[in-house]
Design a protein around this motif. Structure first.
Motif, PDB file in Angstrom:
ATOM      1  N   UNK A 230       0.851  -1.182   0.000  1.00  0.00           N
ATOM      2  CA  UNK A 230       0.000   0.000   0.000  1.00  0.00           C
ATOM      3  C   UNK A 230       0.889   1.235   0.000  1.00  0.00           C
ATOM      4  N   UNK A 231       0.265   2.399  -0.092  1.00  0.00           N
ATOM      5  CA  UNK A 231       1.019   3.652  -0.070  1.00  0.00           C
ATOM      6  C   UNK A 231       1.785   3.782   1.244  1.00  0.00           C
ATOM      7  N   UNK A 232       2.986   4.353   1.171  1.00  0.00           N
ATOM      8  CA  UNK A 232       3.807   4.504   2.363  1.00  0.00           C
ATOM      9  C   UNK A 232       3.266   5.642   3.225  1.00  0.00           C
ATOM     10  N   UNK A 233       2.979   5.407   4.505  1.00  0.00           N
ATOM     11  CA  UNK A 233       2.382   6.457   5.347  1.00  0.00           C
ATOM     12  C   UNK A 233       3.307   7.641   5.588  1.00  0.00           C
ATOM     13  N   UNK A 234       4.619   7.459   5.396  1.00  0.00           N
ATOM     14  CA  UNK A 234       5.572   8.551   5.600  1.00  0.00           C
ATOM     15  C   UNK A 234       6.023   9.181   4.277  1.00  0.00           C
ATOM     16  N   UNK A 235       5.318   8.852   3.194  1.00  0.00           N
ATOM     17  CA  UNK A 235       5.549   9.482   1.895  1.00  0.00           C
ATOM     18  C   UNK A 235       6.947   9.248   1.340  1.00  0.00           C
ATOM     19  N   UNK A 236       7.578   8.152   1.729  1.00  0.00           N
ATOM     20  CA  UNK A 236       8.891   7.855   1.179  1.00  0.00           C
ATOM     21  C   UNK A 236       8.795   7.434  -0.283  1.00  0.00           C
ATOM     22  N   UNK A 237       7.628   6.917  -0.681  1.00  0.00           N
ATOM     23  CA  UNK A 237       7.425   6.608  -2.095  1.00  0.00           C
ATOM     24  C   UNK A 237       7.391   7.894  -2.924  1.00  0.00           C
ATOM     25  N   UNK A 238       6.754   8.928  -2.383  1.00  0.00           N
ATOM     26  CA  UNK A 238       6.728  10.215  -3.077  1.00  0.00           C
ATOM     27  C   UNK A 238       8.142  10.775  -3.192  1.00  0.00           C
ATOM     28  N   UNK A 239       8.924  10.626  -2.124  1.00  0.00           N
ATOM     29  CA  UNK A 239      10.288  11.152  -2.160  1.00  0.00           C
ATOM     30  C   UNK A 239      11.117  10.492  -3.259  1.00  0.00           C
ATOM     31  N   UNK A 240      10.970   9.185  -3.436  1.00  0.00           N
ATOM     32  CA  UNK A 240      11.733   8.504  -4.486  1.00  0.00           C
ATOM     33  C   UNK A 240      11.385   9.059  -5.863  1.00  0.00           C
ATOM     34  N   UNK A 241      10.105   9.301  -6.087  1.00  0.00           N
ATOM     35  CA  UNK A 241       9.693   9.868  -7.366  1.00  0.00           C
ATOM     36  C   UNK A 241      10.245  11.280  -7.536  1.00  0.00           C
ATOM     37  N   UNK A 242      10.131  12.101  -6.496  1.00  0.00           N
ATOM     38  CA  UNK A 242      10.606  13.485  -6.578  1.00  0.00           C
ATOM     39  C   UNK A 242      12.118  13.528  -6.783  1.00  0.00           C
ATOM     40  N   UNK A 243      12.860  12.674  -6.074  1.00  0.00           N
ATOM     41  CA  UNK A 243      14.316  12.619  -6.247  1.00  0.00           C
ATOM     42  C   UNK A 243      14.684  12.288  -7.688  1.00  0.00           C
ATOM     43  N   UNK A 244      14.012  11.290  -8.237  1.00  0.00           N
ATOM     44  CA  UNK A 244      14.348  10.846  -9.589  1.00  0.00           C
ATOM     45  C   UNK A 244      14.044  11.928 -10.615  1.00  0.00           C
ATOM     46  N   UNK A 245      12.902  12.577 -10.481  1.00  0.00           N
ATOM     47  CA  UNK A 245      12.561  13.658 -11.400  1.00  0.00           C
ATOM     48  C   UNK A 245      13.507  14.842 -11.227  1.00  0.00           C
ATOM     49  N   UNK A 246      13.925  15.098  -9.996  1.00  0.00           N
ATOM     50  CA  UNK A 246      14.836  16.211  -9.739  1.00  0.00           C
ATOM     51  C   UNK A 246      16.175  15.992 -10.417  1.00  0.00           C
ATOM     52  N   UNK A 247      16.736  14.798 -10.302  1.00  0.00           N
ATOM     53  CA  UNK A 247      17.996  14.495 -10.990  1.00  0.00           C
ATOM     54  C   UNK A 247      17.799  14.476 -12.502  1.00  0.00           C
ATOM     55  N   UNK A 248      16.641  14.032 -12.947  1.00  0.00           N
ATOM     56  CA  UNK A 248      16.359  13.962 -14.377  1.00  0.00           C
ATOM     57  C   UNK A 248      16.328  15.363 -15.005  1.00  0.00           C
ATOM     58  N   UNK A 249      15.694  16.299 -14.319  1.00  0.00           N
ATOM     59  CA  UNK A 249      15.515  17.635 -14.880  1.00  0.00           C
ATOM     60  C   UNK A 249      16.566  18.654 -14.431  1.00  0.00           C
ATOM     61  N   UNK A 250      17.038  18.526 -13.197  1.00  0.00           N
ATOM     62  CA  UNK A 250      17.788  19.634 -12.594  1.00  0.00           C
ATOM     63  C   UNK A 250      19.153  19.236 -12.042  1.00  0.00           C
ATOM     64  N   UNK A 251      19.751  18.175 -12.571  1.00  0.00           N
ATOM     65  CA  UNK A 251      21.045  17.727 -12.047  1.00  0.00           C
ATOM     66  C   UNK A 251      22.075  18.852 -12.063  1.00  0.00           C
TER      67      UNK A 251
END
Length: 403
Positions: A230-251
């Motif tokens: 299920x979805x992670x209650x501490x939003x660590x799944x969201x963080x993984x997505x945000x990290x990946x997009x951040x490196x993808x666009x703004x490295x």
């Protein structure tokens, strides 16, 4: 095709905790600004807290309510503690910039959510829950807040609940988000460590933040990687997505401070959502395919793990997903899975790579080292020659894999 198994948490004994990640330390010149913050402690009654929640003065976003970390037993015992007059941990709030009397929650979200739900002022299936799994007052089993209000025999319990005082610390005039991150990460609720992504979602609301939350909550790939169903209650799944997009666009904008970088990129993607939406949605499709490829090649129990650990390692995941984001590289990985696994097993035991994932993981030297080492190994494994990030004037530079 990847097969996702429905299971209780954790899946197959998988450790779904993140390994600790260091960030670049604050410089001595930054410390004085912290003295500008004003911390005020007061005792608010539960009745006052619920009133503040109902008026939305305390920000418990309905989106957080579906990432509920406490089961009904824990919520019930918290309510029981209040009725019995037992001590409960303090709540820490930060007054929103430019919004006097409006607060972000730094510590106590689950307690506040439990109060909101028990009194029938929340959303979702747990709203107005009846008490269960009580230790001291089994006579209150199945009693809802409405029962306390309606039954004269429970008037004493109702008064004890409403009049209970909770120590509430309010932070005003905080200098920047770095200060709130520092406070946030030093707080604990029981044994559950707080996630900076929870704070980021509150500090940077917007269309991108909502999209990332919705997508990550439903992502089977992220659930598999984190050993969840299920979805992670501490939003660590969201963080993984945000990290990946951040490196993808703004490295090229990365300066060695991960929390600052993710704050920056989240704010930018929110502000530029109308222009970036199509690109971001396409990138997230690539992210999903990249996660699928990583799971298929390494298996959910080995993906983004050190050689001797079952804990998910964000620093390793960053470099795996960075290259798997590209469709051509991803196809090369899919066509040479044994070679990829072989060089991966070598890499995670290589001393310079190990150093780069164990200390100062957010610093530019080690971030670049991880990208460079794994990129070079991956070129060998898939038989492709693609561009790697380079280090120039102590900054990471990257213009794309091809051309």
């Amino acid at each position: 095709m990847t097969h996702y198994l429905p299971a209780e948490e954790p899946v197959n004994g998988l450790n779904n905790d993140f390994t600790e990640e260091s960030d670049a330390p604050l410089g001595p010149e930054e410390a004085p600004k912290f003295s500008e913050a004003v911390l005020h402690a007061s005792d608010w009654t539960v009745e006052t807290i619920v009133a503040q929640l109902r008026r939305r003065n305390i920000d418990i976003n309905p989106r957080f309510q579906r990432r509920d970390a406490w089961d009904l037993g824990k919520k019930s015992r918290f309510i029981e503690s209040i009725i019995l007059g037992f001590p409960v941990p303090q709540i820490v709030l930060a007054e929103k910039k430019g919004e006097r009397g409006k607060y972000l929650v730094l510590d106590g979200k689950q307690r506040l959510l439990s109060l909101l739900q028990y009194t029938g002022n929340a959303e979702g299936p747990r709203n107005a829950f009846g008490l269960s799994a009580l230790d001291v007052r089994p006579d209150l089993a199945r009693k809802k807040f409405s029962h306390l209000e309606a039954d004269p025999d429970l008037e004493g319990d109702l008064n004890a609940f409403n009049n209970y005082t909770v120590r509430t610390v309010i932070i005003r005039n905080w200098p920047d988000t770095e200060f709130l991150h520092l406070v946030f990460l030093r707080l604990n609720t029981g044994s559950v460590k707080l996630s900076p992504q929870e704070l980021r979602q509150a500090l940077f609301p917007g269309e991108f933040s909502n999209f990332a939350d919705d997508w990550a909550a439903d992502s089977r790939q992220l659930q598999a990687l984190l050993g969840r169903s299920s979805a992670d209650p501490r939003m660590r799944d969201v963080e993984l997505l945000v990290r990946s997009l951040s490196f993808h666009y703004f490295l090229n904008d990365y300066r060695g401070r991960m929390k600052e970088f993710l704050d920056y990129s989240t704010g930018k993607m929110n502000d530029e959502w109308s222009d970036m939406e199509h690109s971001i949605r396409s990138a997230v499709d690539q992210f999903a395919s990249a996660c699928e490829t990583i799971i298929n090649i390494f298996g959910r129990e080995r993906a983004a793990r050190k050689a001797d650990s079952k804990s998910f390692n964000r620093a390793i995941f960053d470099v795996l997903i960075f290259y798997a984001f590209d469709e051509k590289i991803r196809a090369g990985m899919q066509g040479n899975p044994e070679e990829v696994v072989g060089v991966y097993n070598e890499t995670v035991q290589q001393s310079d790579f190990v150093d780069a994932i164990e200390s100062d993981t957010a610093g530019i030297p080690n971030t670049f080292s991880r990208l460079d080492i794994w990129g070079s190994k991956l070129q060998e494994a898939v038989g492709l020659s693609f561009n790697l990030p380079r280090l120039e004037n102590k900054q990471i530079r990257f213009e794309g894999f091809w051309g």
